[in-house]
Design an enzyme around this catalytic site. Structure first.
Site, PDB file in Angstrom:
ATOM      1  N   SER A 413       9.886 -31.007  48.096  1.00  0.00           N
ATOM      2  CA  SER A 413      11.145 -30.764  48.813  1.00  0.00           C
ATOM      3  C   SER A 413      12.313 -31.407  48.068  1.00  0.00           C
ATOM      4  CB  SER A 413      11.031 -31.396  50.204  1.00  0.00           C
ATOM      5  OG  SER A 413      11.910 -30.777  51.100  1.00  0.00           O
ATOM      6  N   PRO A 414      13.488 -30.777  48.127  1.00  0.00           N
ATOM      7  CA  PRO A 414      14.646 -31.416  47.499  1.00  0.00           C
ATOM      8  C   PRO A 414      14.966 -32.734  48.193  1.00  0.00           C
ATOM      9  CG  PRO A 414      15.316 -29.532  48.836  1.00  0.00           C
ATOM     10  CD  PRO A 414      13.819 -29.523  48.791  1.00  0.00           C
ATOM     11  N   CYS A 416      17.708 -35.988  47.796  1.00  0.00           N
ATOM     12  CA  CYS A 416      18.814 -36.662  47.121  1.00  0.00           C
ATOM     13  C   CYS A 416      18.342 -38.021  46.610  1.00  0.00           C
ATOM     14  CB  CYS A 416      19.952 -36.902  48.100  1.00  0.00           C
ATOM     15  SG  CYS A 416      20.777 -35.396  48.567  1.00  0.00           S
ATOM     16  N   GLN A 491      18.675 -26.663  44.318  1.00  0.00           N
ATOM     17  CA  GLN A 491      19.271 -26.452  45.644  1.00  0.00           C
ATOM     18  C   GLN A 491      20.777 -26.640  45.532  1.00  0.00           C
ATOM     19  OE1 GLN A 491      18.958 -29.320  48.936  1.00  0.00           O
ATOM     20  NE2 GLN A 491      18.089 -27.684  50.187  1.00  0.00           N
ATOM     21  N   TYR A 572      25.555 -29.304  56.662  1.00  0.00           N
ATOM     22  CA  TYR A 572      26.475 -29.271  55.515  1.00  0.00           C
ATOM     23  C   TYR A 572      27.346 -28.019  55.607  1.00  0.00           C
ATOM     24  CZ  TYR A 572      23.624 -33.182  54.050  1.00  0.00           C
ATOM     25  OH  TYR A 572      22.982 -34.396  54.022  1.00  0.00           O
ATOM     26  N   ARG A 714       8.759 -36.654  51.912  1.00  0.00           N
ATOM     27  CA  ARG A 714       8.364 -38.061  51.804  1.00  0.00           C
ATOM     28  C   ARG A 714       6.954 -38.218  51.240  1.00  0.00           C
ATOM     29  NH1 ARG A 714       9.548 -39.355  57.755  1.00  0.00           N
ATOM     30  NH2 ARG A 714       8.849 -37.204  57.782  1.00  0.00           N
TER      31      ARG A 714
HETATM   32  C1  LIG Z   1      15.357 -39.445  50.655  1.00  0.00           C
HETATM   33  C2  LIG Z   1      15.510 -38.052  51.194  1.00  0.00           C
HETATM   34  C3  LIG Z   1      16.468 -37.215  50.670  1.00  0.00           C
HETATM   35  C4  LIG Z   1      16.604 -35.912  51.138  1.00  0.00           C
HETATM   36  N1  LIG Z   1      17.489 -35.051  50.547  1.00  0.00           N
HETATM   37  C5  LIG Z   1      17.486 -33.725  50.862  1.00  0.00           C
HETATM   38  C6  LIG Z   1      18.195 -32.785  50.099  1.00  0.00           C
HETATM   39  O1  LIG Z   1      18.814 -33.095  49.113  1.00  0.00           O
HETATM   40  N2  LIG Z   1      18.165 -31.490  50.494  1.00  0.00           N
HETATM   41  C7  LIG Z   1      17.421 -31.080  51.573  1.00  0.00           C
HETATM   42  O2  LIG Z   1      17.412 -29.897  51.886  1.00  0.00           O
HETATM   43  N3  LIG Z   1      16.724 -31.966  52.296  1.00  0.00           N
HETATM   44  C8  LIG Z   1      16.716 -33.262  51.948  1.00  0.00           C
HETATM   45  N4  LIG Z   1      15.929 -34.143  52.634  1.00  0.00           N
HETATM   46  C9  LIG Z   1      15.097 -33.620  53.720  1.00  0.00           C
HETATM   47  C10 LIG Z   1      13.724 -33.213  53.156  1.00  0.00           C
HETATM   48  O3  LIG Z   1      13.841 -32.249  52.139  1.00  0.00           O
HETATM   49  C11 LIG Z   1      12.792 -32.683  54.232  1.00  0.00           C
HETATM   50  O4  LIG Z   1      13.357 -31.506  54.805  1.00  0.00           O
HETATM   51  C12 LIG Z   1      12.537 -33.738  55.305  1.00  0.00           C
HETATM   52  O5  LIG Z   1      12.410 -35.031  54.741  1.00  0.00           O
HETATM   53  C13 LIG Z   1      11.266 -33.453  56.110  1.00  0.00           C
HETATM   54  O6  LIG Z   1      10.131 -33.425  55.283  1.00  0.00           O
HETATM   55  P1  LIG Z   1       9.039 -34.639  55.227  1.00  0.00           P
HETATM   56  O7  LIG Z   1       8.604 -34.887  56.615  1.00  0.00           O
HETATM   57  O8  LIG Z   1       7.935 -34.093  54.339  1.00  0.00           O
HETATM   58  O9  LIG Z   1       9.717 -35.849  54.608  1.00  0.00           O
HETATM   59  C14 LIG Z   1      15.798 -35.459  52.192  1.00  0.00           C
HETATM   60  C15 LIG Z   1      14.843 -36.331  52.725  1.00  0.00           C
HETATM   61  C16 LIG Z   1      14.664 -37.598  52.227  1.00  0.00           C
HETATM   62  C17 LIG Z   1      13.589 -38.479  52.812  1.00  0.00           C
END
Ligand SMILES: Cc1cc2nc3c(=O)[nH]c(=O)nc-3n(C[C@H](O)[C@H](O)[C@H](O)COP(=O)(O)O)c2cc1C
Ligand SMILES: Cc1cc2nc3c(=O)[nH]c(=O)nc-3n(C[C@H](O)[C@H](O)[C@H](O)COP(=O)(O)OP(=O)(O)OC[C@H]3O[C@@H](n4cnc5c(N)ncnc54)[C@H](O)[C@@H]3O)c2cc1C
Length: 751
Positions: A413-414, A416, A491, A572, A714
């Site tokens: 997943s993207p 930041c 992205q 956003y 994560r």
């Molecule tokens: C540190 C961090 C940065 C993130 N940055 C982005 C991002 O740049 N673009 C995006 O679409 N989602 C972003 N997310 C959300 C994740 O892509 C994802 O949708 C969300 O963490 C749920 O997935 P997970 O339960 O596997 O962590 C970010 C999440 C984390 C933890």
């Protein structure tokens, strides 16, 4: 101790006999409005685990109960002319009347007084009792009497169902799905003695009304059902017993005890019949309460301990029951769209408690059939030949989007990293994305990358708005392509009203201490009350932002990215147009969803027009705002449908982060039901994201058709080699880069 049980159902009787057995000095009365042999319903179901508890609590009743069991291991699913069987499920059924007879006899033998045909209306007659058990079922009068303390919530579900019996002795737990001119009918049937089965018929309210059953009495219902299922019943009869059409109430209570009054069984909680019987919960409550009273001398302390002990287990079961009942409310979504084997997989894994791995343990043959079918679908979809045997686990099947071929179903997943210099990604980004590509995921999506300096969330965010960016991104893309079979996507985004804020670890979504830049959004609404108020975008702003997206897309193509994702989620800029909570415009860009989507679609179309035809574009969406008046799951289906019509190849289904006062319901795979719905109802491939942690969940999601790709965020921060580790655990050979081939002769220890 003086104990009064209001109600002689399984909860009241079982609790009473356990207490009397523990101390014959207890004075126990059970007050019941029905006669001793008056019962509704037909059979009750126990799992093997419940039976162990019963055996431990009272060997005598356990021996009698198990002597009358009908036991089965198989689940049969009748769907579109096929019968699919899954084995190894270990359940037992018995007649509810017989169960009550056994419990009544055991109570009598122990000296519990059961007073039948006595309706309790006023509790004052029991004021001198040390303990009052509210075992008076789903419509509990005791619960109503103390409603301000128990704080009951009753969620009436929309489907209609009726409990019937039949003389057809079903050999397995049986689900029938049958279509008639009126609609789709679901039957849950199971044998409870040598010759009798419970037969619960369920359907949507619309189908029920179309069939005229809202006007039908019991006999007419029976006649209708016998006609409808004549073929399946093979000449056997259906039987009624106060068989009225009902809606299922999910009962929850804020508190289960008040002074010396305690709720047990259906009075405290219900769980939909599709996940197991209320009888099991009632008996487990009785056991837990009796134990708590034996452990704690004081009644109020014991009641608190009972609730503390039982509530987490009951809530877990209610959550699973909720997903299960929703599956049966929404069966029309799957019926006819899914091939029989996938329909069966979707049904069996509906509550997320049974997974691909659980099923493999119970019935390896069934799972091998599922995996073979899944691989053959993947082969057709991707045009890549699969090994014939053994079939790959679903997560290791390929997937194609336009000309982009993914070697498996795992996506990074993207995320930041807040580590760029004026938008330029550096060594951190190279190592971060590069190691995840080497780690085995088929697709790595680079973090939210902004199309202008003012479009950044924080000063550390990456961009694609100046020539240095192109070169820096190209270095990363080239590394990924050279070092791994992974594909890499970018992205693209604009932060809108959530821009000009601090890095994650300095205070997420908080305005910068200094050096803030001006913000734009769909409407002039700040994110937090103390956030900067953005400018509501005018036409000129829209043209400028659209052109910035186009410029960034061209640069991304030059850098060699394989796919673009437009960030239309999480509040956003693009999302700020889509959600009614952040878009209060009165021009053609506000109002109905089609208007709110106008600007995001202008951006999408402009990007799609310059992005090479052979490369895919995805859009990440928030499928609900988790807030009153916000985007709903139904809107999200329409949104995805419109995106598909504009040439979007796949949507990433996320949720929320639109407004700070959202109320998300987190949990394992909590966003996957939205993906499932969008995939079928909007007819577009989906990526599901959110709390996916195990390869088993990935295989379950894919095999049941709830998404096409699984995205981990994560999980990949924690373990860049997540996919490699999953391959190892499943015995799947994932080729290593040449530099690492020595790993082949190494056996890792992961215990
Ligand atoms: C540190 C961090 C940065 C993130 N940055 C982005 C991002 O740049 N673009 C995006 O679409 N989602 C972003 N997310 C959300 C994740 O892509 C994802 O949708 C969300 O963490 C749920 O997935 P997970 O339960 O596997 O962590 C970010 C999440 C984390 C933890
Ligand atoms: C129509 C229907 C059919 C069902 N059929 C089945 C089935 O076939 N299999 C299955 O596993 N589950 C069935 N259930 C669910 C199951 O009955 C419950 O989950 C389970 O019995 C809960 O046990 P309980 O002791 O908490 O409540 P109940 O079994 O409901 O017992 C409550 C008792 O309290 C009595 N009572 C209520 N109010 C008063 C009052 N004011 N004064 C005196 N007595 C009172 C009632 O008459 C009843 O006997 C059925 C439910 C319904 C509504």
């Amino acid at each position: 101790m003086r104990i009064v049980s209001i109600g002689a159902g399984p909860a009241g009787l079982y609790f009473s006999l356990l207490m009397k057995k523990a101390d014959p000095a207890h004075d126990i009365r059970v007050v019941e409005r029905n006669r001793a042999d008056d019962t509704f319903g037909f059979g009750v179901v126990f799992s093997d685990a419940t039976l162990e508890n019963v055996a431990e609590a009272d060997r005598e009743s356990h021996a009698e109960i198990t002597g009358h069991f009908a036991h089965w291991d198989d689940i049969d699913i009748h769907y579109r002319g096929e019968v699919l069987t899954s084995t190894g499920h270990g359940f037992a059924g018995m007649s509810r009347q017989l169960l009550l007879d056994i419990l009544q006899r055991r109570c009598a033998a122990l000296g519990v007084r059961v007073e039948f045909q006595r309706e309790v209306g006023d509790l004052s007659a029991y004021a001198d009792a040390d303990l009052v058990l509210a075992a008076d079922g789903v419509n509990s009068v005791v619960r109503s009497r103390y409603a301000e303390h128990f704080r009951p919530q009753v969620d009436w579900r929309p489907n209609k169902f009726v409990w019937l019996g039949t003389t057809f002795p079903y050999p397995a737990f049986t689900f029938l799905f049958k279509e008639s001119a009126h609609g789709l009918w679901r039957v849950h049937a199971y044998r409870y003695d040598a010759s009798m089965s419970t037969f619960i018929l369920e359907t949507t309210e619309e189908t029920w009304r179309r069939a005229g059953l809202d006007q039908a009495d019991e006999d007419q219902t029976l006649a209708f059902c016998e006609r409808l299922f004549a073929e399946e019943l093979q000449g056997h009869r259906l039987l009624k017993n106060r068989s009225l059409w009902r809606s299922f109430p999910t009962v929850r209570n804020g508190c289960w005890h008040h002074r010396n009054v305690v709720l047990v069984g259906d009075a405290a909680h219900t769980a939909h019949f599709s996940i197991g019987s209320g009888t099991k919960l009632a008996i487990e409550d009785a056991i837990a309460l009796a134990r708590a009273l034996q452990r704690h001398g004081e009644v109020e302390k014991a009641l608190a301990a009972y609730e503390e002990d039982r509530r987490p287990e009951v809530e877990r079961l209610q959550r699973a029951a909720q997903v299960s009942l929703e599956w049966f409310e929404e069966t029309e979504r799957y019926h006819g769209r899914l091939e029989p084997i996938q329909f069966a997989m979707s049904l069996l894994t509906r509550s997320l408690r049974v997974t691909h791995d659980n099923l493999k343990l119970r019935d390896p043959g069934f799972v091998a059939t599922v995996d073979r079918w899944y691989a053959s679908q993947a082969e057709q979809q991707s045009r890549v030949a699969m090994p014939a045997a053994p079939p790959p686990p679903p997560m290791f099947t390929p997937f194609r989007l336009r000309d982009m071929l993914l070697s498996n179903r795992i996506v990074v997943s993207p995320m930041c990293q807040y580590s760029a210099e004026d938008g330029t990604p550096g060594d951190w980004h190279l190592v971060n994305l590069g190691s995840r590509a080497v780690g085995g995921a088929a697709l790595v999506i680079a973090e939210m990358t902004d199309v202008s300096r003012e479009g950044r969330i924080t000063p550390g965010c990456t961009g694609m708005y100046k020539p240095e960016h192109l070169a820096a991104w190209k270095r990363i893309v080239d590394f990924v392509h050279a070092a791994s079979p992974a594909r890499i996507a970018l992205q693209l985004a604009h932060a809108g009203r959530k821009g000009s804020t601090r890095r994650l670890w300095e205070g997420i979504d908080e305005p910068l201490a200094d050096g803030n830049w001006p913000l734009i959004s769909a409407s002039a609404l700040p994110y937090h009350p103390h956030s900067q108020v953005p400018k509501a975008m005018e036409r000129g702003d829209m043209d400028a932002v659209r052109d910035q997206f186009v410029r960034a897309a061209r640069m991304a193509e030059e850098a060699g990215f394989d796919m673009l994702e437009l960030h239309g989620a999480h509040g956003y800029l693009l999302a700020s147009f889509i959600s009614p909570l952040t878009n209060v415009r009165t021009d053609e860009y506000g109002g109905a969803l089609v208007n709110r989507m106008r600007f995001p679609l202008e951006v999408f179309d402009a990007v799609r027009a310059v992005w090479p035809r052979q490369k895919p574009v995805s859009v990440k969406i928030s499928a609900t705002d988790w807030a009153e008046g916000g985007l709903s799951a139904e809107d999200a289906v329409n949104l995805a449908r419109i995106l598909r019509e504009h040439g979007c190849d796949i949507v990433t289904v996320s949720t929320g982060q639109t407004v700070p006062d959202q109320k998300p319901v987190y949990g394992r795979l909590y966003q996957t039901p939205f993906s499932d719905r969008i995939r079928y109802e909007a007819g577009i491939p989906t990526m599901t994201v959110g709390s996916i942690a195990s390869y088993d969940d990935v295989n379950s999601i894919l095999a049941a058709g709830r998404a096409d790709l699984c995205v981990l965020a994560r999980g990949h921060l924690y373990d860049p080699y997540w996919t490699r580790h999953a391959a190892y655990q499943q015995g799947w050979d994932l080729p290593w880069p040449d530099q690492y081939v020595s790993v082949k002769s190494f056996t890792p220890r992961r215990d």
